[in-house]
Scaffold this active site. Structure first.
Site, PDB file in Angstrom:
ATOM      1  N   ASP A 467       0.833  -1.199   0.000  1.00  0.00           N
ATOM      2  CA  ASP A 467       0.000   0.000   0.000  1.00  0.00           C
ATOM      3  C   ASP A 467       0.870   1.252   0.000  1.00  0.00           C
ATOM      4  O   ASP A 467       2.030   1.233   0.410  1.00  0.00           O
ATOM      5  CB  ASP A 467      -0.879  -0.044   1.258  1.00  0.00           C
ATOM      6  CG  ASP A 467      -2.066   0.894   1.196  1.00  0.00           C
ATOM      7  OD1 ASP A 467      -2.245   1.593   0.184  1.00  0.00           O
ATOM      8  OD2 ASP A 467      -2.838   0.914   2.179  1.00  0.00           O
ATOM      9  N   GLU A 470       2.759   6.373  -2.989  1.00  0.00           N
ATOM     10  CA  GLU A 470       2.626   7.707  -3.599  1.00  0.00           C
ATOM     11  C   GLU A 470       3.278   8.821  -2.783  1.00  0.00           C
ATOM     12  O   GLU A 470       2.916   9.988  -2.923  1.00  0.00           O
ATOM     13  CB  GLU A 470       1.134   8.059  -3.766  1.00  0.00           C
ATOM     14  CG  GLU A 470       0.252   6.946  -4.255  1.00  0.00           C
ATOM     15  CD  GLU A 470      -0.288   6.082  -3.114  1.00  0.00           C
ATOM     16  OE1 GLU A 470       0.058   6.346  -1.944  1.00  0.00           O
ATOM     17  OE2 GLU A 470      -1.037   5.143  -3.388  1.00  0.00           O
ATOM     18  N   ASP A 532      -8.793   3.702  -2.538  1.00  0.00           N
ATOM     19  CA  ASP A 532      -9.743   3.990  -1.471  1.00  0.00           C
ATOM     20  C   ASP A 532     -10.978   4.702  -1.997  1.00  0.00           C
ATOM     21  O   ASP A 532     -10.869   5.741  -2.667  1.00  0.00           O
ATOM     22  CB  ASP A 532      -9.078   4.858  -0.403  1.00  0.00           C
ATOM     23  CG  ASP A 532      -7.933   4.140   0.291  1.00  0.00           C
ATOM     24  OD1 ASP A 532      -7.871   2.902   0.185  1.00  0.00           O
ATOM     25  OD2 ASP A 532      -7.112   4.813   0.932  1.00  0.00           O
ATOM     26  N   HIS A 597     -13.652   0.115  16.201  1.00  0.00           N
ATOM     27  CA  HIS A 597     -14.379  -0.976  16.852  1.00  0.00           C
ATOM     28  C   HIS A 597     -15.726  -0.520  17.428  1.00  0.00           C
ATOM     29  O   HIS A 597     -16.227  -1.078  18.409  1.00  0.00           O
ATOM     30  CB  HIS A 597     -13.525  -1.625  17.942  1.00  0.00           C
ATOM     31  CG  HIS A 597     -12.308  -2.285  17.393  1.00  0.00           C
ATOM     32  ND1 HIS A 597     -12.351  -3.490  16.727  1.00  0.00           N
ATOM     33  CD2 HIS A 597     -10.997  -1.890  17.377  1.00  0.00           C
ATOM     34  CE1 HIS A 597     -11.127  -3.817  16.348  1.00  0.00           C
ATOM     35  NE2 HIS A 597     -10.294  -2.869  16.718  1.00  0.00           N
TER      36      HIS A 597
END
Length: 744
Positions: A467, A470, A532, A597
């Site tokens: 990931d 950039e 994303d 969570h």
């Protein structure tokens, strides 16, 4: 504190609050010069010196502006939080607007800030000199059998000292030609009539409303007429006006080095011919193992061994086959090499650890990672771990992270700032000020990979989610191979997954990496996903474009976050339509963003969406398509192998196989999946039917009804929720029919 950086942070699209705008002014054109200050500054003035005459320009204060790079997205997201952090520091932007400068002139300037108590602080003196466009480009070459350079269109932008900065020229576009490519593009398939650029950039969400992309390339297919394509042979930034200003001209602009050299090669032939010739230069995709075509599962809150196994148990218990698990939140979030809660001795010299160096507490997050991986392997599930190509420096690192940062800095293993001495500190909004390894330095590359080797050859993982490629911002950066940022920044996300792929190979594994960023050369750097996005219908439509355009540039192993990964969970309709589409793209995977969570969960698992929406059809439909996907795996693997030999990606726009059929351009969201299938996804909410175009030259069979139709016609097909229009070529139907009937 007053700050001025003439070229800013290197942000590709938004000038910063402390730079010249534009960074290189043009002769005779208006520009502004900015500085930024912290709290307590009451006034800023700029001393402006032209030809020895100094005048004082009063700066205007502008406050309450969002920082450059603000994602504008969901306030709960990791990037939105990072971007908004800069706004809380209360900095003020100050602006002066001098008179335009003539060609051949320059000015010296400096800012002085006055504090509320009367104290002053000044910057050093800077010089600004305008650039100007001149006719001609002596070092420009347009080569190849389909060269279409328009005479008289070549121009060169030169700095005040005569150094070339950019080159412009135009290629001729014929009536009826369509232009597809430029890497992964979300805004459209055919770019004719539009303008864009090729610069690697982390556009967090909303990509289709811009022309920004994680994975650009200076290459495109031109379909129609004679059939041709082109590749601007550079890794520097390029810009394209594809008939937006003049319908019959494709205008190209590119940054160049001091010699002004720029080569564009034009190819002739079918889309497959053109792509094949380009891949001969860029590098050909490498065939990955068959398991990559199964379902991939992921959730950013699956951050303990117990949670991971519970989710995999749920797949088993609901009869949903999964072939790959991506664990994102596995590490200590500091080194990105050690499992969270693991105990170990710090290696002060930054040397790598082995599995035996770690103790995993029974009550910790990951009590036995190797046993977990072994169990998953026994179930037929491969495991990938998340990575980031940065050494995190906020908050101040301690323990092993601090030792690694020292080793990286002391040994010169990081990308450097312009002075060639200070390490580059990430200028982006995600992991700000982090160090970035210089992968052009073989010693640095080997050191970085050695710290991750035990994960592969001892823990047994099967790949990495590479990931965030950039983060190289600024033409001023310096790399160990002697190049600067303008040349190498776009290539960093190519080298990054390739390096991890090499590590996997050395450990006897296939080079399975999963990236969102890339450039020319990424074709043989593993698999990719579209980045994303929120769970919206717009993002779904834009992802269809992304898959078709990425494949047009030779990206074979491509997928997206099924129904989006961020924001509110998708409703049942969007999730089911996204599932239908995802079953027919090369990588079928779902993922969800971290949600602290909180309840209710935002996981994109089919059971969570079913529970959240109250629609049990979600789970039933997902199970049905996941089972179909399993049956399709051998077909996908064989078609990939054949397509690699024929220069036809597995997922491909209709123009690869039907370039002479002009009617396909009215149906740009259709695509072929291998040589046997045509897919027409339903991307509008509330739709229960859609128009499908069946190209001429063959007969087609509806895979759900078995009906046969001649090609060269439009059909209005019923498409109730849970049914995506898919057609097989009549010649392939006998072999494919058992896959769709479930009787194989």
């Amino acid at each position: 504190m007053i700050r001025h950086r003439p070229h800013g942070s290197g942000h590709a699209y938004e000038p910063t609050d402390d730079q010249i705008v534009p960074a290189t002014p043009l002769a005779g054109e208006a520009f502004e010069v900015r500085a930024s200050t912290g709290p307590g500054i009451t006034a800023v003035a700029c001393a402006w010196d032209t030809d020895g005459t100094v005048t004082t320009l009063t700066a205007e204060a502008e406050t309450d502006r969002p920082p450059a790079g603000d994602s504008g997205g969901d306030g709960d997201s990791h990037l939105a939080a990072a971007a908004s952090g800069a706004a809380r520091h209360g900095r003020t932007r100050w602006v002066v607007r001098p008179r335009p400068l003539a060609a051949g002139t320059s000015a010296r300037y400096r800012f002085t800030a006055t504090h509320a108590d009367g104290r002053t602080r000044s910057t050093r003196w800077y010089t600004v000199a305008p650039a100007a466009w001149y006719d001609g480009a002596d070092a420009l070459t347009v080569t190849g059998p389909a060269g279409r350079l328009v005479p008289g269109t070549a121009r060169t932008l030169r700095a005040a000292d005569g150094t070339p900065l950019r080159v412009r020229f135009a290629l001729r576009l014929a009536e009826g030609e369509h232009v597809v490519g430029f890497g992964e593009r979300y805004n459209a398939v055919d770019q004719r009539g539009l303008a864009l650029d090729a610069q690697v950039f982390e556009q967090y969400k909303g990509q289709g409303f811009t022309t920004r992309t994680y994975l650009p390339m200076p290459f495109a297919l031109v379909i129609g007429g004679d059939g041709w394509g082109f590749h601007v042979r550079t890794s520097r930034r390029t810009w394209y006006d594809i008939g937006a200003t003049d319908n019959d001209l494709l205008r190209i602009e590119a940054e160049v080095g001091p010699d002004g050299a720029l080569e564009t090669h034009c190819y002739r032939g079918t889309p497959a011919d053109v792509l094949g010739a380009f891949l001969d230069e860029a590098g050909r995709p490498e065939e990955l193992p068959e398991w990559v075509f199964g379902l991939w599962a992921s959730g950013n809150e699956w951050n303990t061994q117990a949670r991971v196994m519970a989710e995999m148990d749920r797949h088993r218990d609901t009869d949903i086959p999964v072939r790959a698990l991506v664990i994102e939140a596995w590490s200590d979030e500091s080194t990105f090499t050690a499992f969270r809660d693991a105990r170990y001795e710090v290696h002060e010299d930054g040397s790598p650890h082995r599995l035996g160096d770690f103790t995993f507490p029974a009550d910790g997050a990951w009590p036995d990672p190797k046993a977990m991986v072994d169990e998953l392997h026994a179930r037929g599930i491969k495991v990938l771990l998340w990575q980031i190509p940065l050494m995190k420096m906020r908050p101040n690192p301690s323990g092993q992270a601090a030792a690694d940062a020292r080793a990286m800095t002391d040994r010169g293993y990081g990308v450097l700032e312009q002075d060639g001495k200070r390490p580059y500190r990430n200028r982006g909004w995600w992991f700000p000020l982090a160090l970035m390894p210089d992968l052009t330095n073989p010693e640095a590359r080997d050191w970085w990979l050695s710290k991750r080797r035990y994960l592969v050859d001892e823990v047994g993982i099967d790949g990495f989610k590479t990931d965030g490629g950039e983060h190289a911002w600024g033409a001023d950066l310096r790399y160990a191979d002697g190049t600067s940022g303008d040349v190498t920044n776009n290539l960093f996300p190519v080298a990054y997954p390739r390096a991890y792929g090499d590590l996997l190979r050395r450990c006897g594994k296939a080079p399975v990496t999963f990236s969102r960023a890339g450039f020319t050369g990424s074709q043989n750097a593993g698999a990719f996903w579209a980045g994303d996005e929120d769970s919206t219908w717009d993002a779904y439509r834009h992802s269809v474009h992304a898959g078709i355009t990425a494949s047009a540039c030779g990206i074979v192993y491509w997928g997206w976050d099924l129904a989006g990964f961020s924001g509110d969970v998708p409703d049942a309709e969007l999730y089911i339509r996204a599932t239908e589409f995802s079953a027919f793209v090369p990588i079928m995977q779902y993922h969800s963003e971290y949600n602290h969570h909180r309840l209710p969960l935002r996981d994109r698992t089919p059971w969570n969406i079913a529970e959240r929406s109250g629609d049990p059809a979600v789970l039933d439909t997902f199970r049905r398509y996941a089972a179909l996907r399993e049956r399709l795996v051998p077909y996908l693997a064989e078609e990939t192998r054949t397509g690699l030999a024929e220069n036809k990606p597995l997922m491909r726009g209709l123009f690869f196989d039907h370039a002479d059929d002009a009617r396909i351009w009215d149906h740009q969201d259709h695509f072929r999946l291998g040589s046997g299938l045509l897919v027409a996804p339903v991307t509008e909410p509330g739709a229960t039917r859609r128009t499908v175009y069946l190209p001429a030259g063959t007969d087609w069979v509806d895979v759900w009804t078995g009906e046969t139709f001649s090609g060269g016609r439009e059909l209005l097909r019923e498409a109730p929720l849970g049914t995506i229009p898919v057609f097989a070529t009549a010649a392939r139907w006998p072999a494919l029919e058992p896959l769709f009937s479930g009787t194989d």
